[in-house]
Motif scaffolding. Sequence first.
Motif, mmCIF file in Angstrom:
data_model
loop_
_atom_site.group_PDB
_atom_site.id
_atom_site.type_symbol
_atom_site.label_atom_id
_atom_site.label_comp_id
_atom_site.label_asym_id
_atom_site.label_seq_id
_atom_site.Cartn_x
_atom_site.Cartn_y
_atom_site.Cartn_z
ATOM 1 N N PRO A 33 0.920 -1.251 0.049
ATOM 2 C CA PRO A 33 0.071 -0.072 0.068
ATOM 3 C C PRO A 33 0.875 1.254 -0.051
ATOM 4 C CG PRO A 33 -0.677 -1.636 1.778
ATOM 5 C CD PRO A 33 0.303 -1.884 1.319
ATOM 6 N N ALA A 34 0.499 2.247 -0.669
ATOM 7 C CA ALA A 34 1.112 3.519 -0.646
ATOM 8 C C ALA A 34 0.896 4.274 0.757
ATOM 9 C CB ALA A 34 0.366 4.542 -1.760
ATOM 10 N N GLY A 35 1.848 5.271 1.115
ATOM 11 C CA GLY A 35 1.567 5.910 2.320
ATOM 12 C C GLY A 35 2.834 5.978 2.979
ATOM 13 N N ARG A 36 3.011 6.507 3.982
ATOM 14 C CA ARG A 36 4.186 6.940 4.771
ATOM 15 C C ARG A 36 4.469 5.879 5.986
ATOM 16 N NH1 ARG A 36 4.531 12.846 7.356
ATOM 17 N NH2 ARG A 36 6.708 12.285 7.390
ATOM 18 N N ARG A 37 5.844 5.535 6.070
ATOM 19 C CA ARG A 37 6.280 4.407 7.046
ATOM 20 C C ARG A 37 6.988 5.551 7.819
ATOM 21 N NH1 ARG A 37 3.715 2.404 2.650
ATOM 22 N NH2 ARG A 37 3.456 -0.043 2.980
ATOM 23 N N LEU A 38 6.643 5.706 9.203
ATOM 24 C CA LEU A 38 7.498 6.596 10.305
ATOM 25 C C LEU A 38 8.316 5.688 11.003
ATOM 26 C CD1 LEU A 38 5.017 9.402 10.916
ATOM 27 C CD2 LEU A 38 6.854 9.417 9.321
ATOM 28 N N ILE A 39 9.673 6.149 11.025
ATOM 29 C CA ILE A 39 10.490 5.281 12.002
ATOM 30 C C ILE A 39 10.689 6.344 13.308
ATOM 31 C CG2 ILE A 39 12.843 4.302 12.116
ATOM 32 C CD1 ILE A 39 11.027 3.181 9.913
ATOM 33 N N ASP A 40 10.332 5.761 14.281
ATOM 34 C CA ASP A 40 10.422 6.331 15.753
ATOM 35 C C ASP A 40 11.874 6.862 15.940
ATOM 36 O OD1 ASP A 40 7.917 6.274 16.131
ATOM 37 O OD2 ASP A 40 8.051 4.539 17.676
ATOM 38 N N THR A 41 11.994 7.809 16.441
ATOM 39 C CA THR A 41 13.256 8.478 16.967
ATOM 40 C C THR A 41 13.362 8.375 18.719
ATOM 41 O OG1 THR A 41 12.237 10.826 17.059
ATOM 42 C CG2 THR A 41 13.310 10.092 15.308
ATOM 43 N N SER A 42 14.452 8.794 18.868
ATOM 44 C CA SER A 42 14.646 8.592 20.493
ATOM 45 C C SER A 42 15.636 9.652 20.964
ATOM 46 C CB SER A 42 15.185 7.550 21.003
ATOM 47 O OG SER A 42 16.445 6.963 20.468
ATOM 48 N N LEU A 43 15.540 10.105 22.224
ATOM 49 C CA LEU A 43 16.422 11.176 22.913
ATOM 50 C C LEU A 43 17.617 10.470 23.590
ATOM 51 C CD1 LEU A 43 16.653 14.274 23.302
ATOM 52 C CD2 LEU A 43 15.835 13.663 25.573
ATOM 53 N N VAL A 44 18.773 11.063 23.211
ATOM 54 C CA VAL A 44 20.216 10.541 23.782
ATOM 55 C C VAL A 44 20.517 11.550 24.702
ATOM 56 C CG1 VAL A 44 22.321 9.757 23.466
ATOM 57 C CG2 VAL A 44 20.514 9.198 21.966
ATOM 58 N N VAL A 45 20.584 11.529 25.950
ATOM 59 C CA VAL A 45 20.775 12.627 26.978
ATOM 60 C C VAL A 45 22.256 12.451 27.314
ATOM 61 C CG1 VAL A 45 20.464 13.632 29.237
ATOM 62 C CG2 VAL A 45 18.606 12.664 27.865
ATOM 63 N N ARG A 46 23.181 13.439 27.037
ATOM 64 C CA ARG A 46 24.406 13.622 27.453
ATOM 65 C C ARG A 46 24.508 15.017 28.334
ATOM 66 N NH1 ARG A 46 25.199 11.726 21.588
ATOM 67 N NH2 ARG A 46 25.305 9.498 21.837
ATOM 68 N N ALA A 47 26.038 15.385 28.355
ATOM 69 C CA ALA A 47 26.339 16.374 29.367
ATOM 70 C C ALA A 47 26.162 18.051 28.582
ATOM 71 C CB ALA A 47 27.716 16.112 29.489
ATOM 72 N N SER A 48 25.668 18.038 27.419
ATOM 73 C CA SER A 48 25.081 19.192 27.011
ATOM 74 C C SER A 48 24.111 20.092 27.269
ATOM 75 C CB SER A 48 25.280 19.356 25.200
ATOM 76 O OG SER A 48 24.443 18.642 24.783
#
Length: 336
Positions: free
Chosen positions: A311-326
């Motif tokens: 089927p047509a349409g968008r497949r979204l790939i989840d993101t995630s937050l990587v917390v570091r020292a900034s």
Amino acid sequence: MRDVAELAGVSGQTVSRVANNMGNVAERTRRRVELAMEELGYRPNNAARALRRGEFRSIAVVAFGLETLGNVRTVSAIANEAARRSYAVELISVQHTPDELGTADFSWAMRRLGQDAVDGIILILETSKSATAALQIPPGVPAVIVDAGAAFEHPSVDANQEQGARLAVDHLLALGHPTVWHIGGPAVSNAAAARAKAWRSRLEEAGRMIPDVVIGDWTPESGYSAGLELAARGGVTAVFAANDQMALGALRAFHESGVAVPAAVSVVGFDDMEESAHFWPPLTTVRQYFETAGATAVSLLVDQIEHREVPAGRRLIDTSLVVRASTGPFGEHSDS
């Protein structure tokens, strides 16, 4: 094949089965045929096999420039997944976006593909939706689009840009910062527009002041210029940069301006490039899963090539937050 069969002491049909990696061949016999192939320097004629089968085991990847980290990482992931599935990849880099040169470069790429032996196309776009509207993929050709908001009637794959931007803003607001400034990507980029829209929307929902966007061009140099501008304004305690390279430039600008990170200003990037963990300070960032996006694009294309319904349409790939020292809490060291 007759020479191989004679040397290995088998039938031509057995040689054909080994050459095409088919079953129903005893392992000892398969090895004898392979040794005969090596001794005689035999290689299967892929062109003849393709004509006989009506397929080439080859896909084209058309990318509008390979300057950005995301495009390079995506192409790498596509090549790896294609190889795993025994498909070759033909890469065509189009140097100008449709905004700059109309459809001329894209039309050239399509004409070239019409002369080459490929089974389908993966098109990597990093340009505005309006600019892609006139681009036409030949009818009947299996195709997959990679990037945000592409205006095509084909399956598409993209990172969840809006989710990633909201993760960045929510992280900074949760640390107590009164608002978040944004170093945006170029106006022609779908990804940059999606990230900026989500940044603005999240601040509106939280009832916070919405600063003017400082526009960059994905490079560290533009991030450096933006960082100098933000450092000179004063009162800036949290910055969300639309990619890690601009965040790197901003970190240098804040350092040279005597604005401590994260004591005076917190900085978040986007992409989680490999070097981000080695910035100083190490960069808090939104991770994109380029490998997953590339593998998904290949899977969708191969399904079409092999006549499975997609089927047509968008497949979204989840993101995630990587917390570091900034990033750190808003507090008494902030100069607001």
